[in-house]
Design a protein around this motif. Structure first.
Motif, PDB file in Angstrom:
ATOM      1  N   ILE A 163       1.225  -1.279   0.417  1.00  0.00           N
ATOM      2  CA  ILE A 163      -0.416  -0.217   0.139  1.00  0.00           C
ATOM      3  C   ILE A 163       0.781   1.338  -0.340  1.00  0.00           C
ATOM      4  N   SER A 164       0.572   2.015  -0.966  1.00  0.00           N
ATOM      5  CA  SER A 164       1.708   3.502  -1.121  1.00  0.00           C
ATOM      6  C   SER A 164       1.043   4.538  -1.093  1.00  0.00           C
ATOM      7  N   ILE A 165       1.520   5.954  -1.075  1.00  0.00           N
ATOM      8  CA  ILE A 165       1.008   7.267  -1.396  1.00  0.00           C
ATOM      9  C   ILE A 165       1.328   7.790  -2.802  1.00  0.00           C
ATOM     10  N   PRO A 166       1.224   7.489  -3.723  1.00  0.00           N
ATOM     11  CA  PRO A 166       2.043   8.565  -4.626  1.00  0.00           C
ATOM     12  C   PRO A 166       2.345   9.845  -4.357  1.00  0.00           C
ATOM     13  N   LYS A 167       3.133  10.007  -4.856  1.00  0.00           N
ATOM     14  CA  LYS A 167       3.800  11.732  -4.438  1.00  0.00           C
ATOM     15  C   LYS A 167       2.647  12.642  -5.490  1.00  0.00           C
ATOM     16  N   GLY A 168       2.197  13.428  -4.725  1.00  0.00           N
ATOM     17  CA  GLY A 168       1.432  14.654  -5.554  1.00  0.00           C
ATOM     18  C   GLY A 168      -0.123  13.814  -6.089  1.00  0.00           C
ATOM     19  N   ALA A 169       0.059  13.039  -4.727  1.00  0.00           N
ATOM     20  CA  ALA A 169      -2.088  12.871  -5.178  1.00  0.00           C
ATOM     21  C   ALA A 169      -2.199  12.069  -3.575  1.00  0.00           C
ATOM     22  N   TYR A 170      -2.984  12.000  -3.102  1.00  0.00           N
ATOM     23  CA  TYR A 170      -3.747  11.256  -1.742  1.00  0.00           C
ATOM     24  C   TYR A 170      -4.415   9.918  -1.466  1.00  0.00           C
ATOM     25  N   ALA A 208      -0.207  -2.462  -4.495  1.00  0.00           N
ATOM     26  CA  ALA A 208      -0.386  -3.822  -5.639  1.00  0.00           C
ATOM     27  C   ALA A 208       0.998  -4.493  -5.375  1.00  0.00           C
ATOM     28  N   TRP A 209       0.842  -6.005  -5.868  1.00  0.00           N
ATOM     29  CA  TRP A 209       1.477  -7.235  -5.756  1.00  0.00           C
ATOM     30  C   TRP A 209       2.869  -6.962  -5.062  1.00  0.00           C
ATOM     31  N   CYS A 210       3.916  -6.908  -4.078  1.00  0.00           N
ATOM     32  CA  CYS A 210       5.116  -6.861  -3.359  1.00  0.00           C
ATOM     33  C   CYS A 210       5.549  -8.470  -4.357  1.00  0.00           C
ATOM     34  N   GLU A 211       6.955  -8.494  -5.327  1.00  0.00           N
ATOM     35  CA  GLU A 211       7.395  -9.220  -5.383  1.00  0.00           C
ATOM     36  C   GLU A 211       7.811 -10.447  -4.827  1.00  0.00           C
ATOM     37  N   GLY A 212       7.528 -11.328  -5.808  1.00  0.00           N
ATOM     38  CA  GLY A 212       7.590 -12.954  -5.251  1.00  0.00           C
ATOM     39  C   GLY A 212       6.187 -12.380  -4.273  1.00  0.00           C
ATOM     40  N   HIS A 213       5.229 -12.703  -4.216  1.00  0.00           N
ATOM     41  CA  HIS A 213       3.982 -12.652  -3.552  1.00  0.00           C
ATOM     42  C   HIS A 213       2.041 -12.504  -5.226  1.00  0.00           C
ATOM     43  N   GLY A 214       1.342 -13.100  -5.202  1.00  0.00           N
ATOM     44  CA  GLY A 214       0.636 -12.780  -6.010  1.00  0.00           C
ATOM     45  C   GLY A 214      -0.874 -13.506  -6.155  1.00  0.00           C
ATOM     46  N   LYS A 215      -0.293 -14.603  -4.528  1.00  0.00           N
ATOM     47  CA  LYS A 215      -2.065 -14.986  -4.429  1.00  0.00           C
ATOM     48  C   LYS A 215      -2.571 -14.440  -3.276  1.00  0.00           C
ATOM     49  N   PRO A 216      -3.820 -14.084  -3.083  1.00  0.00           N
ATOM     50  CA  PRO A 216      -4.588 -13.458  -2.340  1.00  0.00           C
ATOM     51  C   PRO A 216      -4.017 -14.085  -0.996  1.00  0.00           C
ATOM     52  N   ALA A 217      -3.594 -12.724  -0.218  1.00  0.00           N
ATOM     53  CA  ALA A 217      -3.177 -12.957   1.097  1.00  0.00           C
ATOM     54  C   ALA A 217      -4.397 -13.249   2.268  1.00  0.00           C
TER      55      ALA A 217
END
Length: 613
Positions: free
Chosen positions: A107-114, A119-128
């Motif tokens: 979970i991230s907050i892109p710069k310039g927006a709220y 996104a999946w972290c690298e190495g993951h792809g299955k539902p958590a």
């Protein structure tokens, strides 16, 4: 770097259930150190985005919904939401670089927006799957490979010329890591950025340029004029007590005279900020409005109002006190100026700021003592002092990282002694280069403590506080030492001041506070402080959380916390007495601490072996 995972059918985003499970995992984690308000901000942003309301996430709406502002709030004039979002963005980066390295969803907050991104972290792809608080904490606690739960650090060099153990080839990589809080790499540094620094072709700046403009009275009262006159100079003087700031005080009239205008001069520098303010008085009170602006664009980066009761017979003292308070909020190691600089340097690192970027990363590392980041930070600092041998702050921070290598990693006695000797030499070099810097004295005091020279350590740490009485880091270092040495009343007072003057205190500030509250029998206060102290890789916070839960009769909580302590601080779990001696506990404090651990169910390694036999 965290990237979205791609499948054969294209990008596959986490589901709403995956994101909500990750949000709860973050909020339940001791490694996520955000304030209560920023936790509410994160939950609000995620909930609105998942509800399809991302287009409503504007500064005004957030200020009203999260921060309790009314309809008169002006998002353009008041940077509250921008500043809080910046801090939340940095805290998420720190979380994913330390406790959250194994989490499946980013979970991230892109710069310039709220609007948050998922996104999946690298190495993951299955539902958590959802995790309970205990399961999430246990998952975080799994130590990385290595005999002591930490990655192996660099071997101690025998001579000064051997400092470049990473070599220039690795320096670019280390410095890329150095720019991001918590060890998260947002982007690779262009190779040409390192070339000027490596060759010595570009002179390195050792700080950020800050120009303090004259403060203006809002009305025409004599009190306002008196308080405003000279405020900039007083604030500049107060800011000089904090390392890493290249300060100027602008003249009252910038339109006349032959002197160089520092405001215009600062606009040609890679990073420069302006501080300006207004003084208002009325109804028996005085308010000072302060703003931090980008010197290039004039954009307001931060603002705050400081309020005091008007005392006509003590205006000079009031002005001095306000200048000290404002300087602390701006200049402290984890304060406003370094925070906005970290964000700007992460986007663009000018060749002249490479060394300073390394110093900023070292400060970020010291918030959590991340075992994963230590080797990179150390390599970055070693390369910095080799190529820039007059950088006092870099020597001091290198000394502190070497002390961390000695106290956290599983070293043989001769290796530990060698690390501490190097730390002492680098701290002494820092003080030689900058005798009036509190940071070098803090490093010298820490080196003395871990070499068993406790009287010398106290003397050096007191000198640091005398030089910089408003610096939370100096106050916390001294308070920490005094509590461990059995001088709890004075130590607690220093720690309370450090926390009170900090915008976002590091977890280690709370460890000694929790210890002193426990020694006093004030278990409620001790439990609260210990809970805050758990959010780093030191491990001491978990030990006190264990002890206090046991003292309150909460056996299950104590047992869970003891497991966390064992994972975070394996040397403490093996031999608590030796751990206390290493960190400088007095005999009486050590005995009470170890007795509390035993009450919580801890057993020393010899006890466990005897029981097994």
């Amino acid at each position: 770097m965290f990237r979205a995972r791609k499948t054969d059918s294209g990008p596959r985003k986490p589901s709403q259930d995956d994101v909500r499970a990750q949000l709860e995992r973050i909020l339940a984690s001791p490694g996520f150190t955000a304030s209560a308000q920023r936790r509410n901000l994160l939950r609000y942003l995620v909930d609105e985005a998942l509800a399809g309301q991302g287009d409503r996430l504007k500064g005004f709406v957030i200020a009203v919904a999260v921060f309790g502002r009314d309809e008169s709030f002006d998002a353009q004039a008041d940077p509250l939401v921008r500043v809080e979002a910046m801090r939340l963005r940095r805290e998420l980066d720190m979380y994913y670089g330390t406790s959250g390295t194994g989490d499946p969803v980013r979970i991230s907050i892109p710069k310039g927006a709220y609007v948050p991104a998922f996104a999946w972290c690298e190495g993951h792809g299955k539902p958590a799957a959802g995790m309970t608080e205990t399961e999430a904490a246990t998952a975080e606690a799994k130590p990385p490979a290595g005999p002591s739960g930490t990655p192996p650090g660099p071997s101690a060099p025998e001579q000064r010329h051997a400092r470049s153990w990473l070599g220039l080839a690795l320096a670019g990589f280390a410095l890329a890591l150095a720019l991001m809080a918590g060890g998260v790499v947002a982007q690779h540094l262009p190779q040409h950025w390192m070339a000027p620094f490596s060759s010595g072709a570009v002179k390195q700046k050792h700080g950020i340029t800050v120009v303090v403009l004259p403060f203006r009275p809002s009305g025409g009262s004599k009190e306002e004029e008196y308080l405003a006159f000279g405020f900039a100079q007083q604030l500049t003087t107060a800011l000089t007590r904090f390392a890493g700031l290249d300060l100027y005080s602008a003249p009252l009239d910038l339109q006349h005279g032959t002197a160089v205008d520092p405001v215009k001069a600062s606009q040609g520098l890679p990073i420069a900020y302006l501080v300006e303010g207004r003084v208002r008085s009325g109804e028996g009170r005085t308010q000072v409005d302060v703003e931090l602006l980008d010197a290039k664009t004039g954009r307001v980066l931060w603002g705050n109002t400081f309020d005091r009761q008007l005392a006509s017979d003590g205006l000079l003292e009031m002005r001095e006190g306000l200048a000290g308070l404002i300087s602390t909020e701006l200049g402290q190691p984890y304060g406003i100026i370094r925070g906005v600089a970290m964000e700007q340097l992460a986007d663009h690192l000018p060749p002249s700021m490479v060394a300073y970027g390394c110093v900023l990363r070292a400060y970020a590392y010291r918030r959590t003592f991340s075992h994963q980041a230590r080797a990179q930070v150390r390599g970055c600092l070693e390369e910095t002092v080799r190529l820039d041998p007059r950088y006092a702050d870099a020597f001091a921070l290198l000394s502190l990282v070497q002390i961390d290598t000695a106290r956290f990693e599983n070293l043989a006695p001769d290796e530990m002694a060698r690390e501490l000797q190097l730390a002492f030499e680098d701290a002494r070099r820092s003080v030689e280069l900058a005798p009036r810097s509190a940071l070098g004295l803090q490093a010298l005091g820490a080196a003395a403590r871990y070499r068993g020279r406790h009287d010398e350590a106290e003397r050096r740490l007191r000198q640091a506080v005398e030089l910089s009485p408003d610096d939370p880091e100096a106050l916390a270092q001294l308070g920490w030492h005094l509590v461990l040495r059995g001088k709890g009343d004075e130590g607690r007072a220093h720690l309370a001041r450090a926390i009170g003057r900090s915008l976002d205190p590091p977890p280690w500030y709370y460890f000694a506070l929790a210890l002193e509250d426990y020694m006093r029998g004030e278990f409620d206060a001790a439990l609260d402080a210990a809970g805050r102290a758990r959010a780093d890789d030191f491990g001491g916070g978990w030990s006190l959380y264990t002890i206090i839960q046991a003292a309150r009769g909460n056996r299950d909580e104590a047992a869970n916390a003891l497991s966390m302590m064992t994972a975070r601080a394996p040397d403490l779990a093996r031999d608590a007495d030796a751990w206390c001696v290493k960190h400088g506990f007095s005999d009486a404090t050590r005995e009470r601490f170890v007795a509390g651990l035993r009450q919580a169910g801890w057993k020393s390694e010899p006890d466990r072996q005897a029981r097994a036999e």
